[in-house]
Write an enzyme that holds these catalytic residues in place. Structure first.
Site, PDB file in Angstrom:
ATOM      1  N   HIS A 219      -0.438 -30.575   2.516  1.00 53.65           N
ATOM      2  CA  HIS A 219      -0.744 -31.927   3.032  1.00 53.65           C
ATOM      3  C   HIS A 219      -1.140 -31.955   1.333  1.00 53.65           C
ATOM      4  O   HIS A 219      -2.141 -31.648   0.508  1.00 53.65           O
ATOM      5  CB  HIS A 219      -1.893 -32.801   3.519  1.00 53.65           C
TER       6      HIS A 219
ATOM      7  N   TYR B  39      -9.983 -40.198   7.087  1.00 52.53           N
ATOM      8  CA  TYR B  39     -11.353 -39.956   7.172  1.00 52.53           C
ATOM      9  C   TYR B  39     -11.525 -41.621   7.327  1.00 52.53           C
ATOM     10  O   TYR B  39     -11.589 -42.232   5.992  1.00 52.53           O
ATOM     11  CB  TYR B  39     -11.980 -39.486   5.842  1.00 52.53           C
TER      12      TYR B  39
ATOM     13  N   PRO C 279     -18.764 -29.236   8.759  1.00 49.75           N
ATOM     14  CA  PRO C 279     -17.281 -29.206   8.964  1.00 49.75           C
ATOM     15  C   PRO C 279     -16.757 -30.492   7.592  1.00 49.75           C
ATOM     16  O   PRO C 279     -15.471 -30.341   7.831  1.00 49.75           O
ATOM     17  CB  PRO C 279     -16.730 -29.760   9.234  1.00 49.75           C
TER      18      PRO C 279
ATOM     19  N   LYS D 112     -14.746 -26.637   4.237  1.00 46.08           N
ATOM     20  CA  LYS D 112     -15.075 -25.595   2.928  1.00 46.08           C
ATOM     21  C   LYS D 112     -15.241 -24.123   4.287  1.00 46.08           C
ATOM     22  O   LYS D 112     -15.802 -23.550   3.487  1.00 46.08           O
ATOM     23  CB  LYS D 112     -16.493 -25.970   2.547  1.00 46.08           C
TER      24      LYS D 112
ATOM     25  N   TYR E   1     -12.566 -30.399  -2.710  1.00 47.57           N
ATOM     26  CA  TYR E   1     -11.243 -31.087  -0.994  1.00 47.57           C
ATOM     27  C   TYR E   1     -10.379 -29.608  -1.471  1.00 47.57           C
ATOM     28  O   TYR E   1     -10.547 -28.533  -0.721  1.00 47.57           O
ATOM     29  CB  TYR E   1     -11.168 -31.729  -0.940  1.00 47.57           C
TER      30      TYR E   1
END
Length: 384
Positions: A72, A198, A289, A293, A379
């Site tokens: 991704h 998100y 979460p 990580k 990220y």
């Protein structure tokens, strides 16, 4: 029995450490309180950082990952009537890969069995002894026999509730418990988007994720004491459609196969080394979460520790081992901060003033290249 390294905990962190040490000719024995079947079936994280993917491939563990992993480029950030793509590759030149922790564990267990590295599953009464001198571990095996293993080093990869951290007298602990949880849902339905979504929403956070081209993973913000029984399939799909909805987009629905409530907290314990005992992964730290990580941070610990133990046990060079705790904790706190930042920005809490601050931060993140780069850099993962 005697070995060079006893690893307490045979989840992905312990299995990976044993694998990396074995490639350097260092013997280890794994101890695990659960059965092998239970360990292999645990559904946890599903996002691998670029550095984690690279390490697995270099360690000879990338065959299935190359075929089944879904690369991704980034994520979508969303709030009502707005959905924006944050492209990690364009911003920092690194991507992430969707490949479940269950699959990583399967690969590691297969590699362990092929190499013939010893492991004791269903081990009970695991106790660490003399960790500042000549360490050894006692336990009861699956047949009820009492056993003892002497070693040069003991590594605790046994999670928050394991015995390893308890062997360190008076560790310093930092903890943050969040006033919300996630209702996690696994569904047999193809993903409705090409990237993770998100979503900030007045009713609470929602996340659209995936496990494969045919299986999707969803999360809804709920109260920490939420009763799963109160969430029918229809209620879940209605809430997801509301919180994830934008004009021109349709949420695919299908059979829900799993529901669970996941508490949200941050936890860090120091030191991560005490004498000849080392901690890695959830034994030393837990993150919410939101920033993906947890597994990646455990892999980073293990990569660092494998290098340090190789230098010490093979070459008599103890500098990296002496620096392990301090070095690992720098990354731990960076990832803890990033996870806190993502969690605080996306989850509805506080009053309307807090909501306006969250929306301002979301807008800043998607309109400022500097802010977007900061998100992407963390990220996609800092270098191992």
């Amino acid at each position: 029995m005697r070995t060079q390294v006893v690893i307490v905990g045979a989840g992905p962190a312990g299995l990976l450490l044993s694998h990396l040490l074995g490639r350097e000719g260092i013997d280890s024995v794994l101890l695990e309180r659960q059965t092998a079947e239970y360990v292999q079936s645990r559904i946890r994280a599903g996002i691998l950082e670029a550095g984690t993917v690279r390490l697995l491939r270099e360690a000879g563990l990338g065959d299935r990952l190359a075929v089944e992993g879904m690369e991704h480029r980034g994520i979508y950030l969303q709030w009502p009537e707005n959905r924006h793509h944050v492209d990690f590759v364009d911003l920092v030149g690194r991507s992430v890969t969707v490949y479940g922790q269950t699959e990583v564990t399967k690969d590691l267990m297969a590699a362990r069995e092929k190499a013939g590295r010893p492991a004791y599953y269903s081990a009970s009464d695991v106790t660490l002894h003399d960790v500042t001198g000549s360490p050894y571990v006692t336990f009861v095996d699956s047949d009820g026999a009492a056993r003892r293993i002497d070693a040069d080093v003991v590594v605790g990869c046994d999670g928050f509730h394991g015995p390893s951290r308890a062997a360190i007298p008076a560790p310093q602990v930092w903890e943050r418990t969040y006033p919300f949880a996630w209702l996690g849902v696994l569904a047999d339905v193809a993903p409705s988007a090409d990237e993770l979504i998100y979503a900030w929403h007045p009713d609470g956070f929602a996340l659209h994720s995936m496990r494969s081209p045919r299986v999707s993973r969803f999360y809804l913000q709920v109260a920490p004491d939420e009763d799963v029984a109160r969430w029918s399939d229809d209620r879940i799909w209605t809430a997801l459609a509301e919180r994830l909805g934008v004009a021109g987009w349709t949420l695919r629905t299908g059979p829900i196969t799993e529901k669970s409530v996941l508490p949200m907290r941050s936890f860090v314990a120091t030191p991560m080394r005490y004498g000849n005992l080392y901690l890695a992964g959830d034994a030393a730290h837990i993150v919410p979460p939101t920033g993906a990580k947890g597994l990646n941070l455990a892999v980073a610990d293990v990569a660092l520790l494998a290098t340090a133990l190789t230098a010490s046990l093979k070459h008599g060079q103890d500098e990296l081992a002496a620096q392990y705790s301090e070095t690992a904790l720098r990354r731990v706190w960076r990832c803890t901060h990033f996870s806190w930042w993502m969690t605080s920005m996306l989850h509805r809490h506080g009053d309307d003033f807090d909501a306006r601050l969250q929306l301002a931060q979301l807008h800043r993140t998607v309109t400022s290249e500097a802010a977007a780069k900061e998100l992407a850099d963390n990220y996609a993962g800092l270098p191992l």
